[in-house]
Design a protein around this motif. Sequence first.
Motif, PDB file in Angstrom:
ATOM      1  N   ARG A 123       0.705  -1.192   0.006  1.00  0.00           N
ATOM      2  CA  ARG A 123       0.725   0.085   0.077  1.00  0.00           C
ATOM      3  C   ARG A 123       1.149   1.537   0.015  1.00  0.00           C
ATOM      4  N   VAL A 124       2.423   1.255   0.922  1.00  0.00           N
ATOM      5  CA  VAL A 124       3.062   2.101   0.672  1.00  0.00           C
ATOM      6  C   VAL A 124       3.827   2.854  -0.039  1.00  0.00           C
ATOM      7  N   ALA A 125       4.821   1.540  -0.993  1.00  0.00           N
ATOM      8  CA  ALA A 125       5.256   1.208  -2.461  1.00  0.00           C
ATOM      9  C   ALA A 125       3.887   1.945  -3.539  1.00  0.00           C
ATOM     10  N   SER A 126       2.734   1.823  -3.313  1.00  0.00           N
ATOM     11  CA  SER A 126       1.982   2.014  -4.520  1.00  0.00           C
ATOM     12  C   SER A 126       2.416   3.650  -4.375  1.00  0.00           C
ATOM     13  N   ASN A 127       2.722   4.520  -3.141  1.00  0.00           N
ATOM     14  CA  ASN A 127       2.021   5.740  -3.020  1.00  0.00           C
ATOM     15  C   ASN A 127       4.262   6.318  -4.239  1.00  0.00           C
ATOM     16  N   TYR A 128       4.930   5.149  -3.996  1.00  0.00           N
ATOM     17  CA  TYR A 128       6.126   5.028  -4.326  1.00  0.00           C
ATOM     18  C   TYR A 128       7.001   4.972  -5.917  1.00  0.00           C
ATOM     19  N   ALA A 129       5.885   4.315  -6.050  1.00  0.00           N
ATOM     20  CA  ALA A 129       6.227   3.694  -7.807  1.00  0.00           C
ATOM     21  C   ALA A 129       5.135   3.561  -8.279  1.00  0.00           C
ATOM     22  N   ASP A 130       5.179   2.951  -9.640  1.00  0.00           N
ATOM     23  CA  ASP A 130       3.937   2.807 -11.123  1.00  0.00           C
ATOM     24  C   ASP A 130       3.881   1.521 -10.869  1.00  0.00           C
ATOM     25  N   VAL A 131       4.545   0.768 -10.730  1.00  0.00           N
ATOM     26  CA  VAL A 131       5.034  -0.686 -11.128  1.00  0.00           C
ATOM     27  C   VAL A 131       5.644  -1.472  -9.950  1.00  0.00           C
ATOM     28  N   ILE A 132       4.939  -2.732  -9.416  1.00  0.00           N
ATOM     29  CA  ILE A 132       6.249  -3.263  -8.127  1.00  0.00           C
ATOM     30  C   ILE A 132       5.850  -4.821  -8.672  1.00  0.00           C
ATOM     31  N   VAL A 133       7.048  -5.180  -8.268  1.00  0.00           N
ATOM     32  CA  VAL A 133       7.752  -5.988  -8.516  1.00  0.00           C
ATOM     33  C   VAL A 133       8.135  -6.907  -7.621  1.00  0.00           C
ATOM     34  N   LEU A 134       7.041  -7.766  -6.925  1.00  0.00           N
ATOM     35  CA  LEU A 134       7.827  -9.045  -5.806  1.00  0.00           C
ATOM     36  C   LEU A 134       7.478 -10.007  -6.342  1.00  0.00           C
ATOM     37  N   ARG A 135       8.624 -10.380  -4.962  1.00  0.00           N
ATOM     38  CA  ARG A 135       9.783 -11.957  -4.687  1.00  0.00           C
ATOM     39  C   ARG A 135       8.924 -12.483  -3.647  1.00  0.00           C
ATOM     40  N   HIS A 136       8.495 -13.393  -3.198  1.00  0.00           N
ATOM     41  CA  HIS A 136       8.468 -13.951  -1.846  1.00  0.00           C
ATOM     42  C   HIS A 136       8.156 -15.386  -1.564  1.00  0.00           C
ATOM     43  N   PRO A 137       8.780 -15.763  -0.800  1.00  0.00           N
ATOM     44  CA  PRO A 137       9.259 -17.066  -0.134  1.00  0.00           C
ATOM     45  C   PRO A 137       7.328 -18.148  -0.007  1.00  0.00           C
ATOM     46  N   ARG A 138       6.413 -17.002   0.222  1.00  0.00           N
ATOM     47  CA  ARG A 138       5.396 -17.301   0.671  1.00  0.00           C
ATOM     48  C   ARG A 138       4.675 -17.375  -1.276  1.00  0.00           C
ATOM     49  N   ASP A 139       4.122 -19.337  -0.759  1.00  0.00           N
ATOM     50  CA  ASP A 139       2.708 -18.760  -2.189  1.00  0.00           C
ATOM     51  C   ASP A 139       1.285 -18.290  -1.909  1.00  0.00           C
ATOM     52  N   GLY A 140       1.084 -18.105  -3.439  1.00  0.00           N
ATOM     53  CA  GLY A 140      -0.040 -16.897  -3.029  1.00  0.00           C
ATOM     54  C   GLY A 140       0.332 -15.482  -2.564  1.00  0.00           C
ATOM     55  N   ALA A 141       1.467 -15.343  -2.479  1.00  0.00           N
ATOM     56  CA  ALA A 141       1.649 -13.957  -1.612  1.00  0.00           C
ATOM     57  C   ALA A 141       1.241 -12.665  -2.901  1.00  0.00           C
ATOM     58  N   ALA A 142       1.885 -13.012  -3.949  1.00  0.00           N
ATOM     59  CA  ALA A 142       1.619 -12.257  -4.862  1.00  0.00           C
ATOM     60  C   ALA A 142       0.238 -11.220  -5.663  1.00  0.00           C
ATOM     61  N   ARG A 143      -0.943 -12.729  -5.025  1.00  0.00           N
ATOM     62  CA  ARG A 143      -2.863 -12.353  -5.159  1.00  0.00           C
ATOM     63  C   ARG A 143      -3.074 -11.643  -3.499  1.00  0.00           C
ATOM     64  N   LEU A 144      -1.919 -11.778  -2.775  1.00  0.00           N
ATOM     65  CA  LEU A 144      -2.561 -10.711  -1.418  1.00  0.00           C
ATOM     66  C   LEU A 144      -2.050  -9.828  -1.665  1.00  0.00           C
ATOM     67  N   ALA A 145      -0.715  -9.593  -2.263  1.00  0.00           N
ATOM     68  CA  ALA A 145      -0.229  -7.363  -2.876  1.00  0.00           C
ATOM     69  C   ALA A 145      -1.242  -6.890  -3.413  1.00  0.00           C
ATOM     70  N   ALA A 146      -1.663  -7.964  -4.253  1.00  0.00           N
ATOM     71  CA  ALA A 146      -2.100  -7.515  -5.783  1.00  0.00           C
ATOM     72  C   ALA A 146      -3.413  -6.992  -4.914  1.00  0.00           C
ATOM     73  N   GLU A 147      -4.234  -7.151  -3.794  1.00  0.00           N
ATOM     74  CA  GLU A 147      -5.616  -6.928  -3.223  1.00  0.00           C
ATOM     75  C   GLU A 147      -5.703  -5.604  -2.613  1.00  0.00           C
ATOM     76  N   TYR A 148      -3.669  -5.621  -1.924  1.00  0.00           N
ATOM     77  CA  TYR A 148      -4.019  -4.269  -1.417  1.00  0.00           C
ATOM     78  C   TYR A 148      -3.401  -2.975  -2.529  1.00  0.00           C
ATOM     79  N   ALA A 149      -2.609  -3.010  -3.511  1.00  0.00           N
ATOM     80  CA  ALA A 149      -2.050  -2.287  -3.927  1.00  0.00           C
ATOM     81  C   ALA A 149      -2.800  -1.733  -5.030  1.00  0.00           C
TER      82      ALA A 149
END
Length: 476
Positions: free
Chosen positions: A104-130
């Motif tokens: 949510r915070v980084a969405s105000n700092y950038a126009d696109v976010i690339v995420l790598r995360h050790p948890r399965d499904g983290a990208a979907r959770l991030a997409a709900e809040y970005a």
Amino acid sequence: MAERLLLRHLTSINDLSNAEIERLFERADRLLAELGDPLIPHRIGKSAATARGRILASLFYEPSTRTRLSFESAMLRLGGQNISSADPATSSVAKGETLADTVRVASNYADVIVLRHPRDGAARLAAEYASVPIVNGGDGAHEHPTQTLCDLFTLRRENKQLRSLNVAVSGDLRGSRTIHSFVYALARFGANIMLMPAKGMGLPAHVAARLEEDFGARPVPRAKYVRENAAVDALYVTPDKPHQLSLSVGVEPEVDVKIRKEIDVVYVTRFQKERWAEASADYPKIDAKFLKQRKYSETSVLHPLPRVGELDVSLDGDRRAVYFRQAAYGVPVRMALIELLLDSEHGLARYDGGFAEPPRRLYDQLVGIRCANANCIVHDPLERHYVRNKFWMLPAAGAVQRLRCVYCESDTEAAVAGNLKRREFAAFAPDETATPTPTTVFFHSAGDAVAAGFSERAPASRRNRAGARGKVAHPR
Ligand code: CP
């Protein structure tokens, strides 16, 4: 009034339709033609200005060389800029900040976010809040869609048409997220998928199920290929015509195809030591000896890299080795993706897009059954206030309701259905609970329902008798 654009994310390869993937590749081809290094054709050597003034944020909670550097190089080559959090130990993650708040915070700092995360499904959770596009740079053992874009683009550049291409995938098929995105795409484009797993490291059951249920792939009886390809554990083909598809999963289909013995592609993966305790002693190794047979004479050897011993360095000079070109294509492919995500006039935000999967109802509850995958983001204690138990409802299988986690896309089975208001439950009955209401709550078992404070509903005969006497039938 200003037109409202869609917020498109890339959390799975299935967030892009086949036509969108083709379009992205046409753009990457053009970028290579216009900006390629004249001496090294697979290398971008010049820069453009299509992303001038735009910012890409890399949020990497796991190590990376190719994904992060090629995304950042791609953004710089487009004239944009990068901000990077490459080590969770040096960001506010170390203080306990959630992924949901971070994006949510980084969405105000950038126009696109690339995420790598050790948890399965983290990208979907991030997409709900970005509030800007999230690109999945690899989430646990779930998916790595931009790696698959690089893989498919490499095959395109090698002039390998995907329809009926024999593609062998070798190594840790269970834990390799690159494989999961790759086999979905292979099935969607009609390639033949030959599984050559390390011992005990076959495709997860839900990935194999999706190949058949969502992408129309069909397993070929072993007798049809074992003579030429004994090392292949399982083989899937995607029939050309829908009428060739079997109607029900699990029924051995009559796949009447002639399988060529030549292997067109060998896709090698390393053992995912960050996800599993130990590799099997006989982990497959691809070397000159392995590729000596005539059926491999025209193969292309791919590997997402890094390699850690399963791909012999003596192959590096072999004409069949394309893995370093595959890594180089990460730049033009990711340049094309960034352009398509940021272009508000002609980009992905104009269209709904994505692969058309079978329509499914959403089940969404705070309580009740939880995802069975212990590594799913829903089980991360930090994120507990941000996740819900959200599942796509799959066709029931006998006495259980099959549920696919919206985040990590692995499957869970509910044997019990309850009512949230009445706080009672009964064994799952497909006719009664096929259409969940806001008060429907599923449990894995009766024991889980009781532990959650639910009581077993009395049988219908007792309820009817009690109803006739004007009494409340169900225990509270
Ligand atoms: N292929 C790949 O994802 O490599 P990195 O882990 O180095 O990003």
